[in-house]
Structure formats: structure tokens, C-alpha cells
Design a protein around this motif. Structure first.
Motif, mmCIF file in Angstrom:
data_model
loop_
_atom_site.group_PDB
_atom_site.id
_atom_site.type_symbol
_atom_site.label_atom_id
_atom_site.label_comp_id
_atom_site.label_asym_id
_atom_site.label_seq_id
_atom_site.Cartn_x
_atom_site.Cartn_y
_atom_site.Cartn_z
ATOM 1 N N LEU A 23 1.201 -1.425 0.117
ATOM 2 C CA LEU A 23 -0.215 0.024 0.057
ATOM 3 C C LEU A 23 0.907 1.348 0.037
ATOM 4 O O LEU A 23 0.577 1.726 -0.954
ATOM 5 C CB LEU A 23 -1.114 0.321 1.217
ATOM 6 N N SER A 24 1.527 1.199 0.549
ATOM 7 C CA SER A 24 2.705 2.677 1.293
ATOM 8 C C SER A 24 3.825 2.587 -0.116
ATOM 9 O O SER A 24 3.688 3.795 -0.743
ATOM 10 C CB SER A 24 3.673 2.206 1.829
ATOM 11 N N GLY A 25 3.808 1.209 -1.333
ATOM 12 C CA GLY A 25 4.325 1.557 -2.544
ATOM 13 C C GLY A 25 3.473 2.492 -3.406
ATOM 14 O O GLY A 25 3.995 3.010 -4.426
ATOM 15 N N TRP A 26 2.832 1.545 -3.000
ATOM 16 C CA TRP A 26 1.777 2.052 -4.428
ATOM 17 C C TRP A 26 1.288 3.678 -3.802
ATOM 18 O O TRP A 26 1.438 4.606 -5.014
ATOM 19 C CB TRP A 26 -0.184 1.427 -3.701
ATOM 20 N N LEU A 27 1.031 4.269 -2.653
ATOM 21 C CA LEU A 27 0.873 5.224 -2.663
ATOM 22 C C LEU A 27 1.843 6.854 -2.996
ATOM 23 O O LEU A 27 1.999 7.507 -3.521
ATOM 24 C CB LEU A 27 0.402 5.861 -0.883
#
Length: 203
Positions: A183-187
Motif C-alpha cells: 500500500l505504501s509503495g503504491w501511494l
């Protein structure tokens, strides 16, 4: 780490509320993230996978936030119990530890459960909310004679004789940590793409 940091309130600056705001305001972003998460190994089974399958990226995020709160609560319980222990163990506590029937069983001890073993369940609950193992292996524990490992000891005579003990190998991040990382990578990738687009527009 991905689980660490603030508790995730709306005003604490943590990235999870920012992610929720982005997904809530853009159906395209939500569907894009859902498609990306569909290929993540951490979402092939379990509650996170079910949430993603039935409710999309926002549902998976909500489930992750709930599990993250449980991890924090588990850590708090463990730390509270550890803080309650004596910084300088008394003679009685040292004796209790040395005769514990669980952690000193290989030495043939049969005393009461020590303070550390009483808290082992809390430690395991927290540890296995962060990590898991891809598989288990069988570990042979040598027999002991007089408190010293001795594989040649006679199992019929010696306490803690040769026995099979289930150990675990191949430690890896638990599904929650892997999901939060995804999730943090996508954001971050979305923020980078927007920054690049803004720079190109000004060129």
C-alpha cells in the motif's frame, strides 16, 4: 516499520489516512490499487484477501487498519507485562527461573512456571502478528545428562532424553506487513507520478 509510527488518526500525519482519502475521492485510483493488490502473495487467502475480493481496495485498507490496531494492542499488553517485572530479580525469582518445569525441562526441573514462561503467550501473540514461516521442520533435541547435552545418553535413565521437537524455519513478514508495504509503495508511486506530471506541465 510499516506497522510502527502513529496510531493512524486523521490528524497525526500517518500515510494511511492519506491513502484512504485518495481512494475515497477516486474510483479509478481505487480500482487501480485493487488490480495491483490482486497479484500480491499476501492476499491469496485470509481476511485481507476476502476483504479485497468483496469490497475492493477500501475494504482491504479497513481490514489492514483493524489488524494494525490489534498489533499495537498486543504489543502494549506485552510491554506492560515486561515493565511489571522486577528490574533486579530477587533470589526467589532466580530460583523460580532455574527450576521452571517448562524452560528447564531438559535439565529435569519440575518447579513452578517462571515469570518469563508465564508471559510467553503474550510474546508469541505479538511476534506472530509480525512474522510467519513458510514451512515447519522437525528438529531433534539432544538428550541431556546432568544438564549437559549428550546424544549418547540413555533415554530410559536421563531427564530430557532425546526427543523430537517441532521447530520453525524460513521466517518472513506476516501478510499484514506485506500488505502495508504494498500500500505504501503504491501511494509513493502515485505521488511520484503526479510530481512528474506537474513538472512536465511547467516545462
Amino acid at each position: 516499520g510499516a506497522v510502527g509510527g502513529a496510531a493512524g488518526g486523521a490528524a497525526d500525519g500517518h500515510w494511511l489516512p492519506r491513502l484512504r482519502a485518495r481512494l475515497s475521492s477516486s474510483l479509478q485510483a481505487s480500482e487501480g490499487l485493487r488490480e495491483r493488490l490482486g497479484g500480491e502473495a499476501c492476499l491469496t487467502s485470509g481476511s485481507l484477501a476476502m476483504a479485497l475480493d468483496t469490497g475492493g481496495a477500501l475494504a482491504a485498507l479497513s481490514t489492514a487498519e483493524e489488524e494494525r490496531r490489534r498489533v499495537f494492542a498486543s504489543r502494549r499488553r506485552l510491554l506492560d507485562e515486561l515493565d511489571a517485572m522486577s528490574p533486579q530479580p530477587s533470589e526467589e525469582e532466580v530460583l523460580e527461573s532455574g527450576s521452571c518445569f517448562r524452560c528447564r525441562s531438559d535439565w529435569g526441573k519440575e518447579g513452578a512456571l517462571c515469570a518469563h514462561c508465564k508471559r510467553e503467550g503474550l510474546y508469541d501473540a505479538y511476534f506472530y502478528s509480525l512474522f510467519t514461516h513458510r514451512r515447519q521442520r522437525q528438529v531433534e533435541v539432544a538428550a541431556v545428562r546432568g544438564g549437559i547435552a549428550d546424544s549418547a545418553a540413555d533415554p530410559s535413565r536421563d531427564a530430557g532424553a532425546m526427543r523430537g521437537n517441532v521447530g520453525e524455519a524460513f521466517l518472513e513478514d506476516a501478510p499484514l506487513l506485506r500488505l502495508l508495504s504494498a500500500l505504501s509503495g503504491w501511494l509513493n508511486s502515485q505521488a511520484a507520478a503526479e510530481a512528474a506530471a506537474a513538472a512536465a506541465a511547467q516545462a
